[in-house]
Scaffold this motif. Sequence first.
Motif, PDB file in Angstrom:
ATOM      1  N   TYR A 125      92.390  22.583 119.990  1.00 39.26           N
ATOM      2  CA  TYR A 125      91.459  21.717 120.721  1.00 39.26           C
ATOM      3  C   TYR A 125      92.254  20.796 121.655  1.00 39.26           C
ATOM      4  O   TYR A 125      92.905  19.848 121.199  1.00 39.26           O
ATOM      5  N   SER A 126      92.165  21.056 122.926  1.00 35.19           N
ATOM      6  CA  SER A 126      92.946  20.298 123.914  1.00 35.19           C
ATOM      7  C   SER A 126      92.554  18.821 123.947  1.00 35.19           C
ATOM      8  O   SER A 126      93.401  17.951 124.186  1.00 35.19           O
ATOM      9  N   LYS A 127      91.275  18.533 123.701  1.00 31.03           N
ATOM     10  CA  LYS A 127      90.806  17.154 123.775  1.00 31.03           C
ATOM     11  C   LYS A 127      91.404  16.285 122.664  1.00 31.03           C
ATOM     12  O   LYS A 127      91.575  15.079 122.833  1.00 31.03           O
ATOM     13  N   LEU A 128      91.677  16.910 121.518  1.00 31.21           N
ATOM     14  CA  LEU A 128      92.237  16.164 120.392  1.00 31.21           C
ATOM     15  C   LEU A 128      93.765  16.183 120.382  1.00 31.21           C
ATOM     16  O   LEU A 128      94.381  15.438 119.624  1.00 31.21           O
ATOM     17  N   SER A 130      96.186  15.236 122.537  1.00 37.95           N
ATOM     18  CA  SER A 130      96.927  14.023 122.902  1.00 37.95           C
ATOM     19  C   SER A 130      96.807  12.942 121.836  1.00 37.95           C
ATOM     20  O   SER A 130      97.780  12.229 121.545  1.00 37.95           O
TER      21      SER A 130
END
Length: 300
Positions: A125-128, A130
């Motif tokens: 999951y790219s949104k999580l 960072s």
Amino acid sequence: MAEISKDTQAEKKVKNRSSKKPGLGLWKRLKKNKLAMAGLFIVSIIFIVALFAPLISPYDPDKQDVTIRLLKIGSPGHILGTDEYGRDLLSRVIYGARISLLVGFCSVAFGLIFGVILGLVSGYYSKLDSIIMRIVDILLAFPGVLLALAIVSALGPGIINVIIAIGIWSVPTVARVVRSTVLYIKELDYVTAARALGDTDFNIIFREILPNCISPIIVYATMRLATAILSAATLSFLGLGAQPPMAEWGAMASTGRNFIYQAPHLTLIPGAAIIIVVFGFNSLGDGLRDALDPNLKNNL
């Protein structure tokens, strides 16, 4: 739709074949590495000693007899001598293997469970990504032993707290290793095909991606065991790990330093046991890394 399904099945077959390749000749490749075989032999002996400690140990490790205290190596009936309370040193070293392996495996398992989950979620999951990685970066900013020392100091001394501390220390590195693997695997064709066919994220992560992350996880876990055992011994040496009269190598070396001139074997023998076990796990881990790496020419 039928064509996509056929293509997907073909891709999965290719994926399954490629994922099995490292395991087909693993033992054959591992045998070629003499250092890895030496590590496997050491680890196997330690496991046998820890498992059958009550049968192998000549005495009760906690039995005291002050009339035979501080016997030297080679004394009749006590091959490795006795400590300041007259306890047989060989028996205590044998039982110490149990504690070291227990702490090592439990702490590494703790780190793997949480680290793998965080790595999978962060990589998929790219949104999580960072958010999770910034938390991991904060943990990595602390020197490992210092982080474990701070956690044990806050929780209090004891084996359970040492396991928790070393486990927390292991989480960020595991998460990093798994995340980097997931970032590569999730872009492969068979994962893209599974996503296009409407497969759930849960199935994709745990059925398609996770099995292909096993090799780096195994290698890391094997080498991490050495670090965990060494860290547990360090904390016990400082008085924050195993507490008397528990037979633990780090604690034994710590109490033995009070008699370093009179009976140096009280410190040297537990220290040698730690060195041998750490060498065994590191050598085995290096060998597994080489054997499981499909890019190495000698593995072909």
